[in-house]
Design an enzyme around this catalytic site. Sequence first.
Site, PDB file in Angstrom:
ATOM      1  N   TYR A   1      -6.962   4.688  -0.602  1.00 13.46           N
ATOM      2  CA  TYR A   1      -8.267   4.101  -0.317  1.00 13.46           C
ATOM      3  C   TYR A   1      -8.326   3.495   1.076  1.00 13.46           C
ATOM      4  CZ  TYR A   1      -7.166  -0.916  -0.715  1.00 13.46           C
ATOM      5  OH  TYR A   1      -6.700  -2.187  -0.502  1.00 13.46           O
TER       6      TYR A   1
ATOM      7  N   CYS B   1      -6.529  -5.046  -1.432  1.00 14.95           N
ATOM      8  CA  CYS B   1      -7.655  -5.852  -0.947  1.00 14.95           C
ATOM      9  C   CYS B   1      -8.480  -6.494  -2.050  1.00 14.95           C
ATOM     10  CB  CYS B   1      -8.535  -5.017  -0.021  1.00 14.95           C
ATOM     11  SG  CYS B   1      -9.459  -3.694  -0.840  1.00 14.95           S
TER      12      CYS B   1
ATOM     13  N   ASP C   1     -19.035   2.447  15.743  1.00 14.10           N
ATOM     14  CA  ASP C   1     -19.259   3.886  15.885  1.00 14.10           C
ATOM     15  C   ASP C   1     -17.925   4.612  15.723  1.00 14.10           C
ATOM     16  OD1 ASP C   1     -21.950   3.550  16.334  1.00 14.10           O
ATOM     17  OD2 ASP C   1     -21.759   3.584  18.520  1.00 14.10           O
TER      18      ASP C   1
ATOM     19  N   ASN D   1     -20.050  -1.889  11.258  1.00 13.72           N
ATOM     20  CA  ASN D   1     -21.033  -1.234  12.130  1.00 13.72           C
ATOM     21  C   ASN D   1     -20.438  -0.601  13.379  1.00 13.72           C
ATOM     22  OD1 ASN D   1     -23.642  -0.370  12.399  1.00 13.72           O
ATOM     23  ND2 ASN D   1     -24.425  -2.260  13.290  1.00 13.72           N
TER      24      ASN D   1
ATOM     25  N   TRP E   1       0.823  -1.205   0.000  1.00 14.09           N
ATOM     26  CA  TRP E   1       0.000   0.000   0.000  1.00 14.09           C
ATOM     27  C   TRP E   1       0.866   1.267   0.000  1.00 14.09           C
ATOM     28  CZ3 TRP E   1      -1.274  -4.561   2.192  1.00 14.09           C
ATOM     29  CH2 TRP E   1      -2.539  -5.083   1.934  1.00 14.09           C
TER      30      TRP E   1
ATOM     31  N   GLU F   1     -30.759  -2.343  15.120  1.00 12.42           N
ATOM     32  CA  GLU F   1     -29.360  -2.055  14.793  1.00 12.42           C
ATOM     33  C   GLU F   1     -28.595  -1.592  16.028  1.00 12.42           C
ATOM     34  OE1 GLU F   1     -26.047   0.694  13.790  1.00 12.42           O
ATOM     35  OE2 GLU F   1     -28.056   1.332  14.444  1.00 12.42           O
TER      36      GLU F   1
ATOM     37  N   HIS G   1     -13.321  -1.561   1.255  1.00  6.28           N
ATOM     38  CA  HIS G   1     -12.523  -2.754   1.518  1.00  6.28           C
ATOM     39  C   HIS G   1     -13.268  -3.944   0.923  1.00  6.28           C
ATOM     40  CE1 HIS G   1      -9.779  -5.554   3.180  1.00  6.28           C
ATOM     41  NE2 HIS G   1     -10.612  -6.038   4.080  1.00  6.28           N
TER      42      HIS G   1
ATOM     43  N   GLU H   1     -30.019   1.514   9.644  1.00  6.08           N
ATOM     44  CA  GLU H   1     -29.264   2.417  10.517  1.00  6.08           C
ATOM     45  C   GLU H   1     -30.202   3.180  11.457  1.00  6.08           C
ATOM     46  OE1 GLU H   1     -26.219   2.532  10.986  1.00  6.08           O
ATOM     47  OE2 GLU H   1     -25.044   2.226   9.168  1.00  6.08           O
TER      48      GLU H   1
ATOM     49  N   ASP I   1     -11.583 -13.048   5.023  1.00  4.67           N
ATOM     50  CA  ASP I   1     -10.800 -11.909   4.526  1.00  4.67           C
ATOM     51  C   ASP I   1      -9.334 -12.292   4.466  1.00  4.67           C
ATOM     52  OD1 ASP I   1      -9.781  -9.454   3.833  1.00  4.67           O
ATOM     53  OD2 ASP I   1     -10.798  -8.341   5.418  1.00  4.67           O
TER      54      ASP I   1
END
Length: 646
Positions: free
Chosen positions: A525, A284, A408, A406, A249, A459, A343, A454, A366
């Site tokens: 990115y 990725c 915060d 998800n 990267w 959620e 990603h 959301e 992943d």
Amino acid sequence: VLKVVNVDLNVDQNTYDHHTDYYEITQQRTLEDGSIADRLLVVRRGEPFDVTITFDRPFIDGKDGVKLVFDVGPSSRESKGTRVSMLLSDKDQPKQWGASTLGMQGDLLHIRVFTPPTCFVAKWLLHLDTVLCKSATESKTFRYTHKQPIYVIFNPWCPDDQVYLSDAHSRLEFVLNDHGRLYRGTGRQISCKPWNFGQFEDFVLDCCMSLLDQSGLNWQSRGNPVLIARKISAIVNSSDDDGILVGNWSGDYSGGTSPMAWVGSVAILGEFWKTKKPVKFGQCWVFSAVVTSVARALGLPARSVTNFSSAHDCDGSITIDCHWKPDGTPLEEYNQDSVWNFHVWNETWMSRPDLPSGYGGWQAIDATPQETSDGIYCAGPASVEALKNGLTHLPYDGAFIFAEVNADRVNWIQKPDGGWCNTKQAHSIGKFISTKAPGQDRRIDITQQYKFPEGSTQERTAVWRAIKEMGTRADIYEASDMTFDLVDHNDTMVGKPFDVKMKISNQSSEERTVKMTLTVQVVYYTGVVACVIKKEAHSVKCKPKADGEVKMKVTVNDYLNKLVDMCIIKMSCMARVVETNQFFCESDDFRLIKPDIMVKAPSVVKTDEAYEVEAAFTNPLNRSLTRCDFTIEGASVQKLLHFKHA
């Protein structure tokens, strides 16, 4: 003693029945030296296949005995399941190894072989032992070893296989489609990159089987798609096991190929198979595409998935913590977490008997080396349904992947007195989660599979459950009578100027003074800042119950020579309300649009004949482009093609 003269694996019929006739190794083909390669048999476990045996004389039932022996690995043993011996029988034992007689015709014996739906995914060797019983205590044995292996792979068509996929259209896409699309850019400017997965090319299945052999996965795990998917996520990167791809990267790709230049997996896998060394370089989407190729080659249903505004939580807090000075300058020494513009990871389809009921289906894995799991750079498989419900304790790596979609985002702002205040963006992570639609060249949004709407009670409950199980911080809320909103940029072409606009709304009954700093940066990115384009300080007064706007102009000359891969621009605003000493931090990003490449090709071409393809785009800049290079990869195009523009 009855002797075997020949074994016909009936490749045509068996591969048709097993949906494996797409593999080039099952077809007649000419090798580089001009010789004709043997046609090889690829079968899916849990489905019978037929074999025709030619003897040196007719088979005499009751006098001649035939035993089939399958073995795999360097030192096969029946006690470990790596050697299986069976006599011909008249009946099939469900979900077990077996062989039965279909009929005899002169010197020919037609038999049917059964494999269990849990069979090890591997290259199995077939031996035939013929026995002549002279008496109750005396016999003679002759062994025939078939020179070519039989490839046994997963079977999404078999209801008893853990990877069973009931929908026929889904099987066509996620198992048999050797082309696809990868999605990149930003959530508001999603672009697609066509990709040649090439899982049926002649060397690919051998390469994938070899990777499993060298992975350290024990044989008792070679039938388990959960453990094989997890191992695939490890062996595609080279960070700790000399796997397929080296990540880079840095922006400097000397000594290898830029990740932006790859257009398919075949060239990558071909170089790895030939050199047995990791290939330089990947990011990725390249890691994900190669995972799709490897998984589909092994019969494991798989797809590449893109998450926009994807969080990288470094400490397991399930929050993304960003630290700032009062003037909007980031405190880099505090900042470990990051938010990638996008990603790309993978999903593989399987049941999960190791989890509570209801958490089978798509599982996230992943291969991009971000954080270690059990000391290895890998991630997953994590049940997507479990992630949606915040069950981050379930294996594997649920907390890390949940944070990607998800978490915060918490902005920690240093006050002039050295203290800290914070603002929370609860719905800024995990946007427009995308994959290719089955059977169509279009994007579908699967965000709802990863999270409830959301801000909904479901959620927020999932977030709290995740934090309670695996997180490390309490939630933070702070009342405010001011709102700030950065205006979206959706259609700015590279080479054009743009404005950064911040809308302000004063919901109080008193006038407010806002001091703010607007900053525009070029970012990779991954969210890493490449450079600052422009920075301006503003002071505005906002009347009671009124709206206002702050604008900063950015010219082409401000940014053009500073762009890096992907042309992604990040806008941020740090604001302080003088009267209340409230701080606000808002950021957003967009991608400068590049021109599309228009391709014209004939609708029909003939084998072994050259044909012309036209690729063109319009230069949007007011300057000439140099060192232009077109890269082409396609089915049966074994070598990556480069065409330099004059």
